[in-house]
Design a protein around this motif. Structure first.
Motif, PDB file in Angstrom:
ATOM      1  N   LYS A  35      -4.358   9.017  -8.381  1.00 34.10           N
ATOM      2  CA  LYS A  35      -4.764   7.986  -7.606  1.00 34.10           C
ATOM      3  C   LYS A  35      -6.077   8.155  -6.894  1.00 34.10           C
ATOM      4  O   LYS A  35      -6.223   8.874  -6.070  1.00 34.10           O
TER       5      LYS A  35
ATOM      6  N   TYR B  18      -1.168   5.666   5.334  1.00 36.63           N
ATOM      7  CA  TYR B  18      -0.059   5.931   4.613  1.00 36.63           C
ATOM      8  C   TYR B  18       1.367   5.213   4.663  1.00 36.63           C
ATOM      9  O   TYR B  18       1.892   4.717   3.920  1.00 36.63           O
TER      10      TYR B  18
ATOM     11  N   SER C 186       1.918   2.020   5.870  1.00 35.06           N
ATOM     12  CA  SER C 186       1.620   0.799   5.671  1.00 35.06           C
ATOM     13  C   SER C 186       0.705   0.315   4.273  1.00 35.06           C
ATOM     14  O   SER C 186       0.648  -0.557   3.767  1.00 35.06           O
ATOM     15  N   CYS C 187       0.467   1.522   3.576  1.00 34.56           N
ATOM     16  CA  CYS C 187      -0.457   1.476   2.404  1.00 34.56           C
ATOM     17  C   CYS C 187      -1.587   0.488   2.611  1.00 34.56           C
ATOM     18  O   CYS C 187      -1.958  -0.312   1.799  1.00 34.56           O
ATOM     19  N   ASP C 188      -2.163   0.794   3.828  1.00 30.44           N
ATOM     20  CA  ASP C 188      -3.401  -0.068   4.069  1.00 30.44           C
ATOM     21  C   ASP C 188      -4.864   0.635   4.207  1.00 30.44           C
ATOM     22  O   ASP C 188      -4.725   1.737   4.388  1.00 30.44           O
TER      23      ASP C 188
ATOM     24  N   ASN D 108      -4.316  -4.409   1.573  1.00 28.33           N
ATOM     25  CA  ASN D 108      -2.969  -3.818   1.483  1.00 28.33           C
ATOM     26  C   ASN D 108      -2.785  -3.479   0.031  1.00 28.33           C
ATOM     27  O   ASN D 108      -2.924  -4.424  -0.654  1.00 28.33           O
ATOM     28  N   LEU D 109      -2.328  -2.376  -0.383  1.00 29.65           N
ATOM     29  CA  LEU D 109      -2.382  -2.054  -1.754  1.00 29.65           C
ATOM     30  C   LEU D 109      -0.863  -2.302  -2.229  1.00 29.65           C
ATOM     31  O   LEU D 109      -0.513  -2.185  -3.530  1.00 29.65           O
ATOM     32  N   GLU D 110       0.247  -2.451  -1.360  1.00 30.30           N
ATOM     33  CA  GLU D 110       1.418  -2.896  -1.786  1.00 30.30           C
ATOM     34  C   GLU D 110       1.391  -4.325  -2.222  1.00 30.30           C
ATOM     35  O   GLU D 110       2.123  -4.717  -3.279  1.00 30.30           O
ATOM     36  N   GLN D 111       0.803  -5.258  -1.417  1.00 34.27           N
ATOM     37  CA  GLN D 111       0.769  -6.476  -1.617  1.00 34.27           C
ATOM     38  C   GLN D 111      -0.357  -6.981  -2.335  1.00 34.27           C
ATOM     39  O   GLN D 111      -0.442  -8.185  -3.093  1.00 34.27           O
TER      40      GLN D 111
END
Length: 716
Positions: free
Chosen positions: A96, A131, A133-135, A149-152
């Protein structure tokens, strides 16, 4: 491999190996990772969290290269659409990756390659990954901090700062405090949980000027290092607004990289010229590394004494700092052989790389007859000469001069004999070079020795003749003094006066040694007055020498002009005739008068014989010009045709004796008189007849010949 020592710390440059002489360096070079370089320039370099992969970005073309440390070779290479400003490894390995490009694009790569690409509103300069919040936080040429945001998979509300531009950012690994460095020299800290600013730090108050923040790095929960664009590094405790320590690089260059080395409590700061390693408690320098090219980025391999640098050069440097006491750490596990290698080098230090090579100039190669080797692998160009193997040099030297050893042996024997002769009684012998100077120095030395002998506590000064530093002045003919040169003649009056003063001083000292209590007699001029008179005298002598030099220079130039005039060949001027008759004399008046009294027939006959025509003009001083008339081919053909025509007419003409009239009209309007012959000339031949005032008869053929020559006559 190159070994250097700074502050008693040995630094091994494992990438060094392509310097001169290259053949020797191949034997000692260590290629730690195969193809560890970029085509042109490397911009940034990072190590994955598991320590197995080293990733580097560079240009040109824009690309990323991944190196596997277990295989010590290149694993893969991917080319990109634009240059990379910053990148980060989100996973433990290379699966990644996130790239921030110079054209505002953010590109995501997975293990197989390109995965996704998006764009941020403003040009970015740096980013950090949060890490929990995956922001992704992006800073750049804007007052806003963009959040992705990588999750959303979408952009969130931005953070609004007070700065015009933000240069760098970082996230604390312990409590995840987000900090951004601005172009105004401030550091703003934000809490990602509530998205509010929790503090602002003005770093410009601690140093002079208005620097901007160029680098930022957290260490632990409370320590933060800030690098400025003017070359200072400030260490802060987050609980205080005053810096704990200010370290200056003294290069006035922006700090590009900041790293912490926890085992020894060191800070590794780098600008484009130098990497400085110093203690974070007192700022004492541990060591420093100065590569040959400018630095773009520095990366420390975790828990080791190895660091990598991205340079403005295709090769990426690898430095290793080992040692028992003063070391950054051991070698990484994948290159543990470096410890054994460095220990062997410390136990048995090798000779320098240039011991087995001889440096020769181009002139030396010509003397040895090796000029044809220039450009081959036997000679390595370096500065103004070449490096060649010392064995080859000795072999060629012995072949070029087989009696060199005999000459060397005889020279050594002669030196031994001369050394043995020094114990004998020395006889003054003048050298072959600069005899006059040597004689002068001998006389001065004798005077000083005599003065020293009179004084009990005195000591004579050492002579130049006995000093080895000046022996070449009396042995090498190149040091021969030219007494006829301009410099010597201008300097000689000064030197001679100095010598006279020296002799006078020696005499005065001798008199003082003989009678120290004797006072100076009355009426005698003081030494200052004498020195002033001497100064005037040598000034006059210098002026006289200058006058003589100028006079000699004028005489020499005058003589050169005379020689040049003597050797000059005069060229003919434009008014001079190179071929044919030259200008006739203007004083030949008798010949002119004789020609004027002659008849027109006689003058024309003379002109026919000489083939020239004279034009006289009394209005310009009775000057006469003689020139030759040239007829064209067409005129010659026309005259020839006329002659043939008249010959035919002569053959076919009839007699006119039966005519009673004795007067006929001449050709061209002339009037003729006489008998039959004159009538025939006047009618058939077209003669001019006899004109009044002319003393001869003329035929039409003669007139045509003269008229074709473009001569004009006035018939009276």
């Amino acid at each position: 491999m190159q070994i250097s020592s700074v502050n008693d710390v040995k630094i091994y440059n494992l990438s060094h190996g392509k310097s001169l002489p290259e053949v020797r360096n191949i034997q000692r070079r260590i290629e730690l990772i195969q193809d560890f370089e970029m085509p042109t320039v490397c911009t940034s370099i990072k190590v994955s969290r598991d320590g197995q992969f080293i990733l580097a970005t560079g240009t040109y073309k824009p690309r990323i290269r991944c190196y596997d440390t277990y295989q010590l070779s290149l694993k893969f290479e991917r080319c990109l659409d634009s240059e990379v400003v910053a990148f980060d490894v989100l996973s433990d390995d290379y699966s990644k990756l996130v790239f921030l490009h110079c054209d505002r694009y953010v590109e995501f790569h997975s293990q197989h390659g390109h995965y996704y690409k998006t764009r941020i509103p403003k040009f970015g300069r740096d980013f950090s990954y949060h890490y929990p919040s995956c922001d992704l936080y992006f800073v750049g040429t804007s007052s806003e901090v963009f959040r992705l945001n990588l999750e959303q998979g979408r952009f969130l509300n931005s953070l609004q700062t007070d700065a015009v531009e933000n240069n760098v950012c970082d996230i604390n690994p312990v409590h995840h405090l987000f900090a951004t460095g601005t172009s105004e020299g401030r550091v703003e800290c934000w809490d990602p949980r509530v998205r509010n600013r929790v503090g602002m730090l003005d770093c410009a108050l601690s140093i002079q000027g208005l620097p901007s923040i160029s680098s930022l790095k957290f260490n632990g929960s409370l320590t933060m290092a800030v690098g400025t664009s003017t070359g200072q590094v400030l260490l802060y405790d987050l609980r205080s607004s005053q810096p704990l320590l200010v370290k200056d690089h003294f290069y006035n260059l922006p700090i590009k990289s900041l790293n912490f080395h926890d085992p020894l409590d060191l800070v590794v700061s780098a600008d484009s010229k130098i990497i400085k390693i110093w203690n974070k408690d007192n700022g004492k320098v541990f060591s420093s590394i100065q590569p040959q090219t400018n630095i773009n980025d520095v990366c420390i391999y975790p828990k080791s004494g190895m660091l990598f640098t991205a340079n403005e050069d295709p090769k990426m440097n690898t430095f290793y700092i080992p040692g028992e006491y003063m070391a950054l750490g051991p070698a990484p596990r994948w290159c543990s052989f470096l410890d054994n290698l460095t220990e062997e080098l410390e136990e048995s230090p090798e000779s320098t790389v240039y011991d087995d090579y001889k440096f020769v100039t181009r002139k030396d190669l010509e003397n040895l007859g090796l000029s044809h080797l220039v450009g081959s692998s036997l000679l390595r160009a370096y500065m103004h000469g070449f490096f060649m193997d010392i064995r080859l040099y000795h072999k060629v030297k012995s072949m070029a001069n087989p009696f060199a050893y005999e000459e060397y042996r005889k020279d050594k024997i002669r030196q031994k004999i001369e050394e043995s002769r020094t114990q004998r009684v020395q006889v003054k012998k003048l050298p072959k070079v600069n005899k006059e100077l040597a004689l002068k120095l001998m006389e001065e030395g004798d005077d000083e020795a005599e003065l020293a002998s009179r004084k009990k506590k005195g000591k004579a000064l050492p002579s130049i003749l006995g000093d080895d530093r000046f022996k070449l002045m009396f042995e090498n003919p190149d040091y021969q003094v030219d007494e006829q040169s301009e410099e010597f003649r201008l300097l000689n009056p000064i030197v001679s006066k100095v010598g006279q003063k020296r002799k006078k001083k020696l005499r005065l000292l001798a008199q003082q040694a003989a009678a120290e209590d004797e006072e100076e007699p009355e009426g005698r001029a003081s030494s200052e007055e004498e020195s002033s008179d001497d100064d005037k005298s040598w000034v006059e002598e210098v002026r006289e020498q200058r006058r003589l030099l100028r006079q000699e220079d004028r005489d020499r130039r005058r003589q050169e002009r005379k020689e040049a005039d003597r050797n000059t060949v005069l060229q003919p001027q434009f008014y001079q005739i190179k071929a044919g008759e030259e200008f006739r004399s203007f004083n030949d008046m008798a010949r002119k008068q004789k020609l004027q009294k002659a008849s027109l027939e006689d003058r024309l006959k003379l002109e026919e014989q000489s083939g020239t025509s004279n034009v006289s003009d009394t209005a310009v001083g009775s000057k006469q010009l003689t020139f030759t008339l040239k007829k064209s081919e067409q005129q010659r053909k026309q005259q020839q045709a006329e002659r043939e025509h008249h010959q035919e007419r002569k053959k076919l003409r009839r007699s006119a004796g039966h005519l009673s009239s004795g007067r006929g009209r001449g050709w061209g309007g002339g009037r003729g008189r006489g008998g039959e012959e004159e009538e025939e000339a006047g009618t058939e031949e077209g003669g001019l007849g006899r004109s009044q005032g002319l003393g001869s008869e003329w035929t039409a053929e003669a007139f045509l010949a003269k008229s074709s020559s473009k001569n004009l006559f006035v018939l009276l």
